[in-house]
Design a protein around this motif. Structure first.
Motif, short mmCIF file in Angstrom:
data_model
loop_
_atom_site.label_atom_id
_atom_site.label_comp_id
_atom_site.label_asym_id
_atom_site.label_seq_id
_atom_site.Cartn_x
_atom_site.Cartn_y
_atom_site.Cartn_z
N TYR A 1 0.85 -1.19 0.00
CA TYR A 1 0.00 0.00 0.00
C TYR A 1 0.88 1.25 0.00
O TYR A 1 2.05 1.21 0.43
CB TYR A 1 -0.93 0.01 1.22
CG TYR A 1 -0.23 -0.04 2.55
CD1 TYR A 1 0.13 1.14 3.21
CD2 TYR A 1 0.07 -1.25 3.16
CE1 TYR A 1 0.78 1.11 4.44
CE2 TYR A 1 0.72 -1.30 4.40
CZ TYR A 1 1.07 -0.11 5.04
OH TYR A 1 1.71 -0.15 6.24
N TYR B 1 -2.39 -3.48 -3.13
CA TYR B 1 -1.99 -4.05 -4.41
C TYR B 1 -1.23 -5.36 -4.14
O TYR B 1 -0.63 -5.54 -3.08
CB TYR B 1 -1.09 -3.08 -5.18
CG TYR B 1 -1.73 -1.73 -5.43
CD1 TYR B 1 -2.40 -1.45 -6.62
CD2 TYR B 1 -1.68 -0.72 -4.45
CE1 TYR B 1 -2.99 -0.21 -6.84
CE2 TYR B 1 -2.27 0.51 -4.66
CZ TYR B 1 -2.92 0.76 -5.86
OH TYR B 1 -3.50 1.99 -6.06
N CYS C 1 5.89 2.43 -1.76
CA CYS C 1 4.89 1.46 -1.34
C CYS C 1 5.52 0.50 -0.33
O CYS C 1 6.67 0.08 -0.48
CB CYS C 1 4.36 0.69 -2.54
SG CYS C 1 3.26 1.70 -3.58
N GLY D 1 0.04 2.21 -9.63
CA GLY D 1 -1.32 2.65 -9.33
C GLY D 1 -1.39 3.88 -8.48
O GLY D 1 -2.20 4.77 -8.73
N MET E 1 3.06 -2.92 -8.84
CA MET E 1 1.69 -2.53 -9.18
C MET E 1 1.23 -1.40 -8.28
O MET E 1 0.51 -0.50 -8.72
CB MET E 1 0.76 -3.74 -9.05
CG MET E 1 0.95 -4.79 -10.12
SD MET E 1 -0.21 -6.17 -9.94
CE MET E 1 -1.78 -5.34 -10.16
N CYS E 2 1.65 -1.42 -7.03
CA CYS E 2 1.29 -0.34 -6.11
C CYS E 2 1.89 0.99 -6.57
O CYS E 2 1.21 2.02 -6.59
CB CYS E 2 1.78 -0.69 -4.71
SG CYS E 2 1.49 0.62 -3.48
#
Length: 377
Positions: free
Chosen positions: A302, A327, A314, A336, A332-333
């Motif tokens: 996160y 995530y 993250c 995003g 990916m975190c």
């Protein structure tokens, strides 16, 4: 001699060529005989100009001395208009090109021929600032054509996050002029092809729902055919420690008033991650486990909102803050939650020093194997 036979430099040809035997700052264009050997040997039509002014523009643009243009039968004048401004426009070389405009003000900051001049501000913007990503020059026009951007109402063909507004109240923009950070960071992954992709990439988990509410057609809160809603939302009327996610009607909020999720699992992970009672996850048909990873952290990542956006990373530290988007992995975190981060700080941490030239030092990249797919100046 007969008039058809040139005997001196007073006889001319029907084209003009640059005088390369004279220093560039003092040279002009000629159409006299005899022709220099280089002109005879180079018969390329593009190097032979039909007029003196075309030859000057083609070879002596930016000549501060103005010698070439001063040799024209009617050299350009620098006379003011009746209104007090000049009757021509010139580029503002004293301002960074990325945000510069065209001027017709006095005093003139150059000698004749020292800068290109144009008959209108629009012609100057198109000639001197074509491709200017910020759109500053065109935006400053007094009477632009309808296709030319004149204010923030005019747009570019991509979307970017509004980092000048607090995250909880911000959305995505595609208006001009572009912020300097957007101009400097031309990475295609930071420029989104649609508004909704930009919102998902930068404002996932935004409780206010501002970004999504600005869409031309915001997500609807329509019920499914079975009577329940086709999305899930957190139950803010129940204490967070024992609350769950709902998809029941009537909807207790306006569009954008609460975050919505496509599944009850996604809602629990987004709105009740870290809930020590486990009530939300416990009520799922197949609740997932929140087992620690091999390093002792959560099995989700996160964004760390304790850091400034440009320095954000993250993490998967326990406990997971309530309402924080999660995530499945760190990369990916970063994509995003920090998709618009110009520093690349998050992805540098997630991927390593070979992600971009902003990651680490040259010594770090050498130590990592040289980053063969990366070229840094």
């Amino acid at each position: 001699p007969p008039t058809s036979a040139p005997t001196s430099s007073d006889f001319t040809v029907d084209f003009w060529y640059p005088d390369e035997d004279t220093p560039w700052s003092e040279a002009g264009c000629k159409n006299t005989l005899p022709l220099p050997l280089r002109v005879i040997q180079n018969s390329d039509p593009s190097r032979r100009y039909s007029s003196q002014i075309l030859c000057c523009k083609g070879n002596y643009g930016g000549q501060f001395s103005g010698v070439c243009l001063s040799q024209l039968p009617s050299p350009p004048t620098l006379s003011p208009t009746d209104e007090g401004g000049l009757d021509f426009w010139y580029p503002d070389y004293d301002t960074s090109w990325a945000v510069a405009t065209c001027l017709n003000t006095r005093p003139i900051p150059f000698s004749p021929g020292g800068r290109p001049t144009y008959s209108s501000d629009l012609e100057c913007c198109q000639g001197a600032y074509a491709g200017q990503a910020s759109g500053t020059c065109l935006a400053a026009l007094v009477n632009p054509p309808t296709s030319a951007p004149t204010s923030s109402d005019f747009t570019v063909d991509f979307w970017y996050p509004d980092e000048d507004t607090p995250w909880s109240e911000a959305g995505c923009k595609n208006t001009l002029p572009l912020p300097l950070r957007v101009i400097q960071n031309s990475d295609p992954s930071r420029r989104y092809s649609s508004q909704i992709l930009c919102c998902k990439g930068n404002y996932g988990g935004q409780f206010s729902g501002v970004c999504l509410s600005q869409l031309p057609s915001p997500p609807t809160l329509s019920p499914t055919d079975e009577g329940g809603l086709d999305f899930w939302y957190p139950d803010y009327d129940t204490s967070w420690a024992v609350a769950t996610c709902l998809n029941t009607r009537p909807i207790p909020f306006s569009p954008g008033g609460r975050p919505t999720y496509s599944s009850d699992l996604e809602c629990c992970q987004g709105a009740y991650a870290g809930q020590s009672s486990g009530v939300c996850l416990g009520l799922l048909i197949s609740p997932p486990t929140m087992a620690p990873t091999s390093t002792g952290g959560l099995d989700v990542f996160y964004p760390d909102y304790t850091l400034a956006f440009g320095e954000g990373q993250c993490i998967n530290d326990r406990p997971l803050p309530s309402g924080r988007p999660t995530y499945v992995n760190k990369q990916m975190c970063c994509s995003g939650a920090y998709g618009g981060q110009s520093s690349d700080n998050c992805l540098c941490d997630a991927v390593g020093v070979c992600f971009s030239c902003r990651c680490g030092s040259e010594a770090d990249r050498v130590a990592a194997g040289g980053c063969p797919d990366l070229t840094c100046s």
